[in-house]
Design an enzyme around this catalytic site. Structure first.
Site, PDB file in Angstrom:
ATOM      1  N   GLY A   7       0.851  -1.190   0.000  1.00 49.70           N
ATOM      2  CA  GLY A   7       0.000   0.000   0.000  1.00 49.70           C
ATOM      3  C   GLY A   7       0.882   1.233   0.000  1.00 49.70           C
ATOM      4  O   GLY A   7       0.773   2.094   0.867  1.00 49.70           O
ATOM      5  N   LYS A  75      -5.336   2.299   3.116  1.00 47.76           N
ATOM      6  CA  LYS A  75      -6.393   2.932   3.908  1.00 47.76           C
ATOM      7  C   LYS A  75      -7.208   1.812   4.575  1.00 47.76           C
ATOM      8  O   LYS A  75      -7.285   0.699   4.057  1.00 47.76           O
ATOM      9  CB  LYS A  75      -7.286   3.778   2.992  1.00 47.76           C
ATOM     10  CG  LYS A  75      -6.584   5.049   2.496  1.00 47.76           C
ATOM     11  CD  LYS A  75      -6.769   6.185   3.498  1.00 47.76           C
ATOM     12  CE  LYS A  75      -5.961   7.435   3.204  1.00 47.76           C
ATOM     13  NZ  LYS A  75      -6.327   8.147   1.983  1.00 47.76           N
ATOM     14  N   LYS A 183      -5.210   7.776  19.327  1.00 49.35           N
ATOM     15  CA  LYS A 183      -5.076   8.457  18.034  1.00 49.35           C
ATOM     16  C   LYS A 183      -6.449   8.591  17.377  1.00 49.35           C
ATOM     17  O   LYS A 183      -6.762   9.610  16.749  1.00 49.35           O
ATOM     18  CB  LYS A 183      -4.102   7.688  17.131  1.00 49.35           C
ATOM     19  CG  LYS A 183      -3.789   8.467  15.874  1.00 49.35           C
ATOM     20  CD  LYS A 183      -2.399   8.259  15.336  1.00 49.35           C
ATOM     21  CE  LYS A 183      -2.097   9.304  14.274  1.00 49.35           C
ATOM     22  NZ  LYS A 183      -1.726   8.766  13.009  1.00 49.35           N
ATOM     23  N   ASN A 187      -8.326  11.861  16.006  1.00 49.82           N
ATOM     24  CA  ASN A 187      -8.794  11.930  14.613  1.00 49.82           C
ATOM     25  C   ASN A 187     -10.312  12.109  14.522  1.00 49.82           C
ATOM     26  O   ASN A 187     -10.810  12.642  13.531  1.00 49.82           O
ATOM     27  CB  ASN A 187      -8.408  10.650  13.858  1.00 49.82           C
ATOM     28  CG  ASN A 187      -6.924  10.611  13.541  1.00 49.82           C
ATOM     29  OD1 ASN A 187      -6.268  11.636  13.495  1.00 49.82           O
ATOM     30  ND2 ASN A 187      -6.387   9.427  13.330  1.00 49.82           N
ATOM     31  N   ASN A 201      -6.072  22.259   9.365  1.00 53.10           N
ATOM     32  CA  ASN A 201      -6.310  21.839  10.754  1.00 53.10           C
ATOM     33  C   ASN A 201      -6.342  23.034  11.713  1.00 53.10           C
ATOM     34  O   ASN A 201      -7.178  23.104  12.620  1.00 53.10           O
ATOM     35  CB  ASN A 201      -5.214  20.866  11.201  1.00 53.10           C
ATOM     36  CG  ASN A 201      -5.318  19.534  10.484  1.00 53.10           C
ATOM     37  OD1 ASN A 201      -6.258  19.305   9.730  1.00 53.10           O
ATOM     38  ND2 ASN A 201      -4.349  18.661  10.694  1.00 53.10           N
ATOM     39  N   ASN A 251      -1.519  21.971   7.896  1.00 54.03           N
ATOM     40  CA  ASN A 251      -1.784  20.756   7.093  1.00 54.03           C
ATOM     41  C   ASN A 251      -3.265  20.583   6.781  1.00 54.03           C
ATOM     42  O   ASN A 251      -4.133  21.026   7.537  1.00 54.03           O
ATOM     43  CB  ASN A 251      -1.327  19.493   7.840  1.00 54.03           C
ATOM     44  CG  ASN A 251       0.185  19.436   7.963  1.00 54.03           C
ATOM     45  OD1 ASN A 251       0.882  20.331   7.517  1.00 54.03           O
ATOM     46  ND2 ASN A 251       0.669  18.386   8.583  1.00 54.03           N
TER      47      ASN A 251
HETATM   48  N1  NAP Z   1      -0.563  10.136   5.012  1.00 51.33           N
HETATM   49  C1  NAP Z   1      -0.315  10.391   6.289  1.00 51.33           C
HETATM   50  O1  NAP Z   1       0.226  11.446   6.633  1.00 51.33           O
HETATM   51  C2  NAP Z   1      -0.645   9.373   7.349  1.00 51.33           C
HETATM   52  C3  NAP Z   1      -0.102   9.532   8.632  1.00 51.33           C
HETATM   53  C4  NAP Z   1      -0.387   8.589   9.603  1.00 51.33           C
HETATM   54  C5  NAP Z   1      -1.199   7.512   9.314  1.00 51.33           C
HETATM   55  N2  NAP Z   1      -1.740   7.401   8.077  1.00 51.33           N
HETATM   56  C6  NAP Z   1      -2.600   6.255   7.827  1.00 51.33           C
HETATM   57  O2  NAP Z   1      -1.906   5.355   6.970  1.00 51.33           O
HETATM   58  C7  NAP Z   1      -2.831   4.709   6.082  1.00 51.33           C
HETATM   59  C8  NAP Z   1      -2.431   5.035   4.651  1.00 51.33           C
HETATM   60  O3  NAP Z   1      -2.576   6.430   4.447  1.00 51.33           O
HETATM   61  P1  NAP Z   1      -1.987   7.170   3.167  1.00 51.33           P
HETATM   62  O4  NAP Z   1      -2.270   8.604   3.345  1.00 51.33           O
HETATM   63  O5  NAP Z   1      -0.610   6.726   2.903  1.00 51.33           O
HETATM   64  O6  NAP Z   1      -2.965   6.581   2.043  1.00 51.33           O
HETATM   65  P2  NAP Z   1      -2.739   6.489   0.473  1.00 51.33           P
HETATM   66  O7  NAP Z   1      -1.844   7.596   0.011  1.00 51.33           O
HETATM   67  O8  NAP Z   1      -4.078   6.343  -0.137  1.00 51.33           O
HETATM   68  O9  NAP Z   1      -1.896   5.139   0.304  1.00 51.33           O
HETATM   69  C9  NAP Z   1      -2.442   3.851   0.218  1.00 51.33           C
HETATM   70  C10 NAP Z   1      -2.063   3.307  -1.126  1.00 51.33           C
HETATM   71  O10 NAP Z   1      -2.309   1.916  -1.172  1.00 51.33           O
HETATM   72  C11 NAP Z   1      -2.832   1.624  -2.459  1.00 51.33           C
HETATM   73  N3  NAP Z   1      -3.488   0.323  -2.418  1.00 51.33           N
HETATM   74  C12 NAP Z   1      -4.650  -0.029  -1.813  1.00 51.33           C
HETATM   75  N4  NAP Z   1      -4.907  -1.335  -2.016  1.00 51.33           N
HETATM   76  C13 NAP Z   1      -3.879  -1.812  -2.764  1.00 51.33           C
HETATM   77  C14 NAP Z   1      -3.581  -3.086  -3.310  1.00 51.33           C
HETATM   78  N5  NAP Z   1      -4.372  -4.145  -3.104  1.00 51.33           N
HETATM   79  N6  NAP Z   1      -2.453  -3.234  -4.042  1.00 51.33           N
HETATM   80  C15 NAP Z   1      -1.622  -2.173  -4.253  1.00 51.33           C
HETATM   81  N7  NAP Z   1      -1.851  -0.934  -3.757  1.00 51.33           N
HETATM   82  C16 NAP Z   1      -2.971  -0.760  -3.022  1.00 51.33           C
HETATM   83  C17 NAP Z   1      -3.769   2.784  -2.723  1.00 51.33           C
HETATM   84  O11 NAP Z   1      -4.135   2.873  -4.071  1.00 51.33           O
HETATM   85  P3  NAP Z   1      -5.617   3.414  -4.453  1.00 51.33           P
HETATM   86  O12 NAP Z   1      -5.846   4.671  -3.686  1.00 51.33           O
HETATM   87  O13 NAP Z   1      -5.514   3.610  -5.928  1.00 51.33           O
HETATM   88  O14 NAP Z   1      -6.576   2.340  -4.065  1.00 51.33           O
HETATM   89  C18 NAP Z   1      -2.887   3.939  -2.275  1.00 51.33           C
HETATM   90  O15 NAP Z   1      -2.006   4.332  -3.300  1.00 51.33           O
HETATM   91  C19 NAP Z   1      -4.214   5.251   6.468  1.00 51.33           C
HETATM   92  O16 NAP Z   1      -4.819   4.407   7.417  1.00 51.33           O
HETATM   93  C20 NAP Z   1      -3.899   6.593   7.100  1.00 51.33           C
HETATM   94  O17 NAP Z   1      -4.897   7.047   7.983  1.00 51.33           O
HETATM   95  C21 NAP Z   1      -1.467   8.286   7.073  1.00 51.33           C
END
Ligand code: NAP
Length: 301
Positions: A7, A75, A183, A187, A201, A251
């Site tokens: 992911g 996600k 957390k 959130n 925010n 942010n």
């Molecule tokens: N970003 C932050 O700052 C942050 C900080 C702390 C925690 N988090 C948490 O971390 C998690 C991820 O967040 P994120 O912001 O990094 O999300 P994101 O940018 O959407 O990253 C997830 C990636 O995984 C891909 N994906 C989903 N299913 C897949 C599969 N079967 N095979 C290959 N790729 C796949 C998605 O593609 P598609 O979208 O095309 O499906 C997307 O590109 C969430 O729970 C979020 O709350 C994020």
């Protein structure tokens, strides 16, 4: 350590790029991002600036080794599907670590993966998917990792060392589930309020009515979580929430980013779970219910 980041979007790519300094890392992600990384490497800008040539694939079928660590960074609404694809990669000692937000990831992973493989984490790093191949590190934060049973195991200590060696400031927790609940409480106010209002925010503390609303949501969520037997106090959680709002004032929350991109949100894994627990425990859930409805009005699920 041999690591697969499953992911690789914003946070997964950031962690993957940092871990790839001293470890063998393969990123699993979607086509445009994977193609760009293969052609030009993975570029991180913002608080961290580096370009890393790191293998990237679209499917676990393309991975020829069995990793010591799988970092799960999809996600929360993709957790079940993602974890169903991990099984062929596992060896007896493989650790599967969720760094996701939301209250139902461990349960969803557990439907496909034996519990002995699963660890959990939370991170306050901020990452933004700028465009395929480029991730912006929007905010430096801390990471906490823990065993589900609270043990300070040898593998957990190794993991924490590997993260710190990669420059990811990481601590060990003997109660990681409580960290996940805390957390989620934070959130539960910031994400839907900023998501619905379309604001940064920091705006939540600039407007007294919104500040009060955030306090009400935080109190309600804390009472729901306490009723479930998790040690949290509304006063402390309000203080912590305001601290996070101040630290991330510039942010855009992940929920707002999802809404802006026309994507599904993690509302069900955060406020949705709180609502269901509150209803069972006969705790007032009015604020969480309203926030869910507001977000669903923008992105019907
Ligand atoms: N970003 C932050 O700052 C942050 C900080 C702390 C925690 N988090 C948490 O971390 C998690 C991820 O967040 P994120 O912001 O990094 O999300 P994101 O940018 O959407 O990253 C997830 C990636 O995984 C891909 N994906 C989903 N299913 C897949 C599969 N079967 N095979 C290959 N790729 C796949 C998605 O593609 P598609 O979208 O095309 O499906 C997307 O590109 C969430 O729970 C979020 O709350 C994020």
């Amino acid at each position: 350590m041999k690591i697969v980041v499953f992911g690789s979007g914003a946070i997964g790519s950031l962690f993957g790029a940092l871990l790839a300094k001293h470890n063998t890392v393969v990123l699993v992600g979607r086509a445009p991002h994977v193609t760009s990384i293969r052609q030009k490497g993975l570029l991180i800008n913002g608080k961290t600036r580096l370009t890393r040539m790191v293998p990237a694939v679209e499917s676990t079928k393309e991975i020829s080794f069995s990793p010591d660590l799988i970092l799960l960074t999809v996600k929360s609404y993709d957790t079940e599907t993602a974890s169903s694809q991990l099984h062929p990669l596992l060896h007896d000692q493989t650790m599967v670590v969720s760094l996701q937000n939301g209250l139902d990831n461990i349960q969803k992973i557990g439907k496909n993966i034996e519990k002995k493989h699963i660890l959990a984490g939370v991170t306050t790093h901020g990452a933004l998917f700028l465009k395929p191949g480029i991730i912006t590190h929007t905010g430096k934060g801390k990471t906490i990792l823990g065993e589900l049973n609270g043990h300070s195991s040898k593998r957990l200590k190794t993991l924490v060392t590997v993260f710190n060696q990669a420059g990811i400031e990481t601590q060990m927790s003997t109660d990681i589930e409580r960290e996940i609940w805390r957390k989620a409480i934070i959130n539960s106010s910031i994400n839907p309020l900023t998501g619905f209002l379309g604001c940064k925010n920091g705006y939540l503390l600039e407007n007294p009515l919104l500040e009060k609303t955030a306090e009400f949501v935080c109190t309600e969520s804390s009472l729901i979580v306490s009723s479930y037997g998790i040690r949290v106090s509304p006063g402390e959680m309000i203080e912590k929430t305001k601290e996070v709002i101040q630290d991330t004032a510039q942010n855009y929350s992940s929920m707002l980013q999802s809404i802006q991109q026309g994507k599904k949100t993690e509302i069900d894994s955060i406020n949705g779970v709180l609502l269901r627990i509150g209803a069972k425990q006969k705790i007032d859930t009015s604020f969480n219910r309203i926030l869910i409805e507001l977000i669903i009005s923008l992105y019907p699920t």
